[in-house]
Write a protein that holds these residues in place. Structure first.
Motif, mmCIF file in Angstrom:
data_model
loop_
_atom_site.group_PDB
_atom_site.id
_atom_site.type_symbol
_atom_site.label_atom_id
_atom_site.label_comp_id
_atom_site.label_asym_id
_atom_site.label_seq_id
_atom_site.Cartn_x
_atom_site.Cartn_y
_atom_site.Cartn_z
ATOM 1 N N TRP A 1 7.825 -11.184 -6.497
ATOM 2 C CA TRP A 1 9.050 -11.443 -7.255
ATOM 3 C C TRP A 1 9.335 -12.937 -7.247
ATOM 4 O O TRP A 1 9.028 -13.635 -6.283
ATOM 5 C CB TRP A 1 10.219 -10.661 -6.649
ATOM 6 C CG TRP A 1 9.915 -9.206 -6.491
ATOM 7 C CD1 TRP A 1 9.553 -8.549 -5.342
ATOM 8 C CD2 TRP A 1 9.888 -8.221 -7.520
ATOM 9 N NE1 TRP A 1 9.309 -7.229 -5.600
ATOM 10 C CE2 TRP A 1 9.513 -6.993 -6.927
ATOM 11 C CE3 TRP A 1 10.153 -8.262 -8.890
ATOM 12 C CZ2 TRP A 1 9.387 -5.819 -7.660
ATOM 13 C CZ3 TRP A 1 10.031 -7.089 -9.620
ATOM 14 C CH2 TRP A 1 9.661 -5.884 -9.000
ATOM 15 N N ARG A 2 9.961 -13.421 -8.296
ATOM 16 C CA ARG A 2 10.166 -14.862 -8.487
ATOM 17 C C ARG A 2 11.413 -15.372 -7.772
ATOM 18 O O ARG A 2 12.501 -14.815 -7.909
ATOM 19 C CB ARG A 2 10.303 -15.177 -9.974
ATOM 20 C CG ARG A 2 9.062 -14.964 -10.807
ATOM 21 C CD ARG A 2 9.364 -15.147 -12.286
ATOM 22 N NE ARG A 2 9.950 -16.460 -12.552
ATOM 23 C CZ ARG A 2 10.620 -16.757 -13.651
ATOM 24 N NH1 ARG A 2 10.806 -15.818 -14.598
ATOM 25 N NH2 ARG A 2 11.106 -17.955 -13.824
ATOM 26 N N ALA B 1 15.752 -21.297 -2.171
ATOM 27 C CA ALA B 1 16.033 -19.884 -2.415
ATOM 28 C C ALA B 1 15.121 -19.001 -1.577
ATOM 29 O O ALA B 1 15.557 -17.985 -1.021
ATOM 30 C CB ALA B 1 15.860 -19.572 -3.901
ATOM 31 N N LEU B 2 13.846 -19.377 -1.468
ATOM 32 C CA LEU B 2 12.902 -18.588 -0.674
ATOM 33 C C LEU B 2 13.304 -18.557 0.792
ATOM 34 O O LEU B 2 13.220 -17.509 1.437
ATOM 35 C CB LEU B 2 11.488 -19.171 -0.832
ATOM 36 C CG LEU B 2 10.357 -18.357 -0.206
ATOM 37 C CD1 LEU B 2 10.219 -17.000 -0.885
ATOM 38 C CD2 LEU B 2 9.032 -19.124 -0.296
ATOM 39 N N GLN B 3 13.764 -19.681 1.314
ATOM 40 C CA GLN B 3 14.216 -19.726 2.703
ATOM 41 C C GLN B 3 15.409 -18.805 2.921
ATOM 42 O O GLN B 3 15.507 -18.133 3.962
ATOM 43 C CB GLN B 3 14.567 -21.161 3.090
ATOM 44 C CG GLN B 3 13.356 -22.072 3.229
ATOM 45 C CD GLN B 3 13.728 -23.536 3.366
ATOM 46 O OE1 GLN B 3 14.865 -23.942 3.094
ATOM 47 N NE2 GLN B 3 12.769 -24.351 3.786
ATOM 48 N N TYR C 1 -0.188 -22.977 -5.100
ATOM 49 C CA TYR C 1 0.431 -22.945 -6.425
ATOM 50 C C TYR C 1 1.860 -22.408 -6.360
ATOM 51 O O TYR C 1 2.598 -22.477 -7.345
ATOM 52 C CB TYR C 1 -0.423 -22.098 -7.368
ATOM 53 C CG TYR C 1 -1.874 -22.501 -7.255
ATOM 54 C CD1 TYR C 1 -2.271 -23.778 -7.643
ATOM 55 C CD2 TYR C 1 -2.817 -21.657 -6.685
ATOM 56 C CE1 TYR C 1 -3.582 -24.191 -7.485
ATOM 57 C CE2 TYR C 1 -4.139 -22.055 -6.530
ATOM 58 C CZ TYR C 1 -4.510 -23.328 -6.928
ATOM 59 O OH TYR C 1 -5.806 -23.732 -6.756
ATOM 60 N N PHE C 2 2.224 -21.894 -5.207
ATOM 61 C CA PHE C 2 3.582 -21.423 -4.926
ATOM 62 C C PHE C 2 3.703 -21.262 -3.419
ATOM 63 O O PHE C 2 2.698 -21.252 -2.697
ATOM 64 C CB PHE C 2 3.883 -20.098 -5.647
ATOM 65 C CG PHE C 2 2.808 -19.054 -5.492
ATOM 66 C CD1 PHE C 2 2.762 -18.207 -4.395
ATOM 67 C CD2 PHE C 2 1.814 -18.905 -6.460
ATOM 68 C CE1 PHE C 2 1.771 -17.256 -4.259
ATOM 69 C CE2 PHE C 2 0.808 -17.959 -6.332
ATOM 70 C CZ PHE C 2 0.788 -17.133 -5.233
ATOM 71 N N HIS C 3 4.920 -21.160 -2.942
ATOM 72 C CA HIS C 3 5.180 -20.811 -1.554
ATOM 73 C C HIS C 3 5.731 -19.394 -1.542
ATOM 74 O O HIS C 3 6.407 -18.986 -2.493
ATOM 75 C CB HIS C 3 6.168 -21.787 -0.921
ATOM 76 C CG HIS C 3 5.685 -23.206 -0.948
ATOM 77 N ND1 HIS C 3 6.509 -24.276 -1.213
ATOM 78 C CD2 HIS C 3 4.440 -23.722 -0.758
ATOM 79 C CE1 HIS C 3 5.809 -25.393 -1.180
ATOM 80 N NE2 HIS C 3 4.551 -25.090 -0.915
ATOM 81 N N SER C 4 5.455 -18.642 -0.493
ATOM 82 C CA SER C 4 5.854 -17.239 -0.549
ATOM 83 C C SER C 4 6.067 -16.638 0.825
ATOM 84 O O SER C 4 5.656 -17.186 1.859
ATOM 85 C CB SER C 4 4.813 -16.418 -1.321
ATOM 86 O OG SER C 4 3.595 -16.338 -0.610
ATOM 87 N N GLU D 1 6.109 -9.382 -2.173
ATOM 88 C CA GLU D 1 6.054 -10.817 -1.931
ATOM 89 C C GLU D 1 7.193 -11.444 -2.725
ATOM 90 O O GLU D 1 7.576 -10.938 -3.778
ATOM 91 C CB GLU D 1 4.703 -11.364 -2.409
ATOM 92 C CG GLU D 1 4.519 -12.866 -2.250
ATOM 93 C CD GLU D 1 3.170 -13.365 -2.780
ATOM 94 O OE1 GLU D 1 2.831 -14.528 -2.537
ATOM 95 O OE2 GLU D 1 2.476 -12.574 -3.461
ATOM 96 N N ILE D 2 7.751 -12.514 -2.230
ATOM 97 C CA ILE D 2 8.660 -13.350 -3.016
ATOM 98 C C ILE D 2 8.018 -14.722 -3.088
ATOM 99 O O ILE D 2 7.664 -15.306 -2.063
ATOM 100 C CB ILE D 2 10.068 -13.426 -2.395
ATOM 101 C CG1 ILE D 2 10.681 -12.016 -2.286
ATOM 102 C CG2 ILE D 2 10.969 -14.327 -3.230
ATOM 103 C CD1 ILE D 2 12.055 -11.988 -1.635
ATOM 104 N N ALA D 3 7.813 -15.219 -4.307
ATOM 105 C CA ALA D 3 7.060 -16.452 -4.525
ATOM 106 C C ALA D 3 7.869 -17.421 -5.377
ATOM 107 O O ALA D 3 8.594 -17.016 -6.293
ATOM 108 C CB ALA D 3 5.723 -16.139 -5.214
#
Length: 314
Positions: free
Chosen positions: A224-225, A231-233, A254-257, A269-271
């Protein structure tokens, strides 16, 4: 919430043959190969990414390649199907295309007032094409095999098979910010935000069905975006506070997740949207050379010796 999820980032599945996978997803479905890299946890195997011209989050389908892997078994606790969005007027084109390639399909059938075609990729992964009114994009892959007016626009939704869907529903609505919008037979539809294509997850009550097994032809996880690292933290902290078995933030280049299993067993996953796939090669050259993270570059020669050669646009 400022850290609200934005929709589907990508879906990752298992495939058994990298060349066959490329031939199907670029040749038959017309997606762009946006990144050729390796599984960071298993550098001796490919990780292939497909998407639109620029590899936007929400258009990405990825594959861990497990050469010679047996077929998995579809069952509860898994992503049953991944649905791609196509323009509403394009289903006839896609039926003709599937017939030309000898691909068996079911449909069109009506689900939640939408027309759906269902078929399988060479490993048996269940794929759907969902017709959506007004599905437009400025980032179609013009150099692909599909006329631009009929190209896949992105991932529309995923369908989860659950033994106890109530637990999954509580996570979706109480924690992740989804809302229940519709029910049809044994399936509940949940949406994020304004509910456009790419923000949906369907949860089917498959109570009593056998458990699935992870191997070729099975989706490994859905991501999920999240808009930013901040926001991810926040998501990592929230999920940890609710006692979900969430990982620390991981650098996927290419992203952190972050990853965590939902109560029914599907890996979520949240990426993050950034930094994107053009971080190590320009948009014009996406997917044309094996890309390795900095910590694996010293092993490039050894990795390239192990990986089977591929035929793709360079």
């Amino acid at each position: 919430m400022q850290h609200s999820l934005l929709g589907i980032h990508h879906v990752t599945a298992i495939a058994s043959d990298p060349q066959r996978n490329i031939d199907f997803y670029t040749g038959v479905l017309g997606l762009r190969l946006v990144k050729v890299t390796v599984n960071f946890d298993d550098p001796g195997s490919y990780h292939l990414y497909y998407g639109d011209r620029e590899g936007h989050p929400g258009t990405i389908m990825t594959f861990f390649i497990w050469p010679g892997a047996p077929r998995g078994r579809q069952g509860v606790g898994q992503i049953h199907a991944t649905a791609f969005s196509v323009p509403q007027t394009s289903l006839g084109y896609w039926i003709k295309r599937l017939l030309e390639h000898g691909i068996q399909y079911e449909g069109p059938t009506t689900r939640f007032s939408e027309q759906v075609l269902t078929f399988c990729d060479p490993d048996g992964l269940i794929i759907e094409l969902v017709a959506h009114l007004g599905e437009q994009t400025d980032s179609v892959w013009e150099n692909g095999t599909i006329p631009s007016e009929h190209t896949i626009r992105g991932i529309a939704s995923v369908t989860l098979w659950e033994d106890e869907p109530e637990q999954t529903a509580r996570l979706l609505t109480n924690t992740l910010g989804f809302r229940l919008v519709s029910e049809e037979q044994n399936t509940l539809r949940y949406e994020l935000g304004t509910g456009e294509s790419g923000t949906r997850v369907d949860v089917r009550n498959a109570n009593g069905f056998w458990a699935g097994s992870m191997a070729a032809g099975i989706a490994h996880h859905v991501a999920w975006r999240a808009a930013t690292d901040e926001a991810l933290q926040k998501w990592q902290g929230l999920l940890d506070d609710h006692d979900y078995n969430v990982t620390p933030m991981l650098d996927r280049q290419y992203f952190h997740s972050i990853y965590f299993p939902e109560p029914g067993g599907v890996l979520f996953e949240i990426a993050t949207d950034p930094p994107g796939f053009a971080i190590n090669e320009p948009v014009e050259l996406l997917g044309t050379r094996l890309q390795l993270p900095s910590w694996l570059e010293a092993q490039r020669a050894e990795i390239e010796r192990v990986l089977p050669p591929l035929q793709y646009k360079r």
